[in-house]
Design a protein around this motif. Sequence first.
Motif, mmCIF file in Angstrom:
data_model
loop_
_atom_site.group_PDB
_atom_site.id
_atom_site.type_symbol
_atom_site.label_atom_id
_atom_site.label_comp_id
_atom_site.label_asym_id
_atom_site.label_seq_id
_atom_site.Cartn_x
_atom_site.Cartn_y
_atom_site.Cartn_z
ATOM 1 N N LEU A 1 0.976 -1.130 -0.026
ATOM 2 C CA LEU A 1 0.085 -0.011 -0.001
ATOM 3 C C LEU A 1 0.832 1.152 0.106
ATOM 4 C CD1 LEU A 1 -2.811 1.399 0.174
ATOM 5 C CD2 LEU A 1 -2.596 1.112 2.729
ATOM 6 N N TRP A 2 0.737 2.127 -0.906
ATOM 7 C CA TRP A 2 1.290 3.362 -1.132
ATOM 8 C C TRP A 2 0.398 4.283 -0.722
ATOM 9 C CZ3 TRP A 2 6.253 4.529 -3.719
ATOM 10 C CH2 TRP A 2 6.864 3.502 -4.295
ATOM 11 N N GLU A 3 0.820 5.256 0.294
ATOM 12 C CA GLU A 3 0.109 6.363 0.888
ATOM 13 C C GLU A 3 0.857 7.731 0.719
ATOM 14 O OE1 GLU A 3 -2.789 5.103 4.268
ATOM 15 O OE2 GLU A 3 -0.704 4.234 4.601
ATOM 16 N N ARG A 4 0.579 8.786 -0.155
ATOM 17 C CA ARG A 4 1.562 9.662 -0.468
ATOM 18 C C ARG A 4 0.549 11.032 0.049
ATOM 19 N NH1 ARG A 4 3.463 6.984 -5.774
ATOM 20 N NH2 ARG A 4 1.383 6.436 -5.570
ATOM 21 N N SER A 5 1.055 12.050 0.964
ATOM 22 C CA SER A 5 0.355 13.052 1.200
ATOM 23 C C SER A 5 1.156 14.382 0.947
ATOM 24 C CB SER A 5 0.143 12.987 2.693
ATOM 25 O OG SER A 5 -0.520 11.865 3.106
ATOM 26 N N PHE A 6 0.475 15.151 0.336
ATOM 27 C CA PHE A 6 1.083 16.507 -0.031
ATOM 28 C C PHE A 6 0.627 17.630 0.586
ATOM 29 C CE2 PHE A 6 1.118 13.587 -3.438
ATOM 30 C CZ PHE A 6 2.578 13.591 -4.013
ATOM 31 N N TYR A 7 1.146 18.598 1.410
ATOM 32 C CA TYR A 7 0.524 19.257 2.307
ATOM 33 C C TYR A 7 0.494 20.920 1.703
ATOM 34 C CZ TYR A 7 1.147 15.496 5.445
ATOM 35 O OH TYR A 7 0.918 13.903 5.811
ATOM 36 N N PHE A 8 -0.235 21.022 1.084
ATOM 37 C CA PHE A 8 -0.406 22.594 0.397
ATOM 38 C C PHE A 8 -0.764 23.522 1.545
ATOM 39 C CE2 PHE A 8 -0.695 19.641 -3.342
ATOM 40 C CZ PHE A 8 0.076 20.485 -4.174
ATOM 41 N N ALA A 9 -0.819 24.883 1.146
ATOM 42 C CA ALA A 9 -1.287 25.764 2.421
ATOM 43 C C ALA A 9 -2.684 25.680 2.791
ATOM 44 C CB ALA A 9 -1.001 27.146 1.917
ATOM 45 N N LYS A 10 -3.426 25.420 1.817
ATOM 46 C CA LYS A 10 -4.902 25.414 2.248
ATOM 47 C C LYS A 10 -5.576 24.059 2.077
ATOM 48 C CE LYS A 10 -5.660 30.275 0.649
ATOM 49 N NZ LYS A 10 -6.317 31.170 0.003
ATOM 50 N N LYS A 11 -5.017 23.052 1.642
ATOM 51 C CA LYS A 11 -5.597 21.641 1.338
ATOM 52 C C LYS A 11 -4.422 20.799 1.393
ATOM 53 C CE LYS A 11 -9.219 21.465 -0.587
ATOM 54 N NZ LYS A 11 -10.778 21.178 -0.092
ATOM 55 N N THR A 12 -4.722 19.505 2.004
ATOM 56 C CA THR A 12 -3.763 18.472 2.154
ATOM 57 C C THR A 12 -4.466 17.484 0.809
ATOM 58 O OG1 THR A 12 -3.129 18.486 4.417
ATOM 59 C CG2 THR A 12 -2.921 16.216 3.111
ATOM 60 N N ARG A 13 -3.534 17.025 -0.034
ATOM 61 C CA ARG A 13 -3.956 16.189 -1.027
ATOM 62 C C ARG A 13 -3.351 14.775 -0.870
ATOM 63 N NH1 ARG A 13 -8.608 17.838 -3.168
ATOM 64 N NH2 ARG A 13 -8.463 19.811 -4.367
ATOM 65 N N TYR A 14 -3.846 13.561 -1.537
ATOM 66 C CA TYR A 14 -3.388 12.390 -1.355
ATOM 67 C C TYR A 14 -3.213 11.679 -2.554
ATOM 68 C CZ TYR A 14 -5.127 13.283 3.159
ATOM 69 O OH TYR A 14 -5.123 13.987 4.588
ATOM 70 N N PHE A 15 -2.197 10.911 -2.712
ATOM 71 C CA PHE A 15 -2.121 9.865 -3.723
ATOM 72 C C PHE A 15 -1.690 8.642 -3.515
ATOM 73 C CE2 PHE A 15 0.324 9.715 -8.309
ATOM 74 C CZ PHE A 15 -0.435 8.819 -8.735
ATOM 75 N N ASP A 16 -2.796 7.687 -3.581
ATOM 76 C CA ASP A 16 -2.758 6.390 -2.867
ATOM 77 C C ASP A 16 -2.530 5.077 -4.186
ATOM 78 O OD1 ASP A 16 -3.225 7.308 -0.666
ATOM 79 O OD2 ASP A 16 -5.252 6.557 -0.285
ATOM 80 N N ALA A 17 -2.080 4.076 -3.780
ATOM 81 C CA ALA A 17 -1.985 3.060 -4.883
ATOM 82 C C ALA A 17 -1.865 1.777 -3.946
ATOM 83 C CB ALA A 17 -0.686 3.346 -5.928
#
Length: 203
Positions: A87-103
């Motif tokens: 399981l891949w769980e990637r999190s990107f912490y932008f100033a106003k929003k956290t985005r994710y990229f799972d696989a």
Amino acid sequence: MTIYQSLLGEDFKRLHPMLQQRYALPVDAPFFATGVMHKIASGAKWMRPFYRLAARTRFLFPESGNNIPFSIRNTCRVLPSGELEVLWERSFYFAKKTRYFDARMTIDPVQKIVRDYLGSPALFYSDLHFAATKEGKLMIRSGVQRFVIANRECPIPKILEGRVIVEEGFDDNRNVFTIHVSIHNPLFGRLMMYAGEFTQQSM
């Protein structure tokens, strides 16, 4: 022996020692790291409806930016079938929003490919081809791709594929993992690009 060692065989030993350690991934012993994406770039503005849909399933997202904090967790687990999955769980912490990229990744030992299901729940499937370079980096390239609709998978015409190239390495001078990911479509151009570095953290 976990899935990437099984897939690469003797070539696994050509990877930088830190990449060998990173991709050994014992069952239920996650790899966790934090770092920064020096650059993240999504695609054209007219594709925003697609990105908003993809973001709901923890896949692609519309934001771009520089020096975005980032974390990654990889966990190898045993499926009810006895097969190993990462399981891949990637999190990107932008100033106003956290985005994710799972696989979710498993291997096909006969075809020597990684089976990659993208998103939670998955919207897309892609074959992945892994290779070790002479410099000790890991190169990943996409192959056959399919849309995932409920329990059905439909082939994606090549003109609509998101062609993936990933290069991961280790910088001995700065003691960091390096990553560059490019997803490109021959018709629409760039779908996503990010490049940065990260450092393993103790769990």
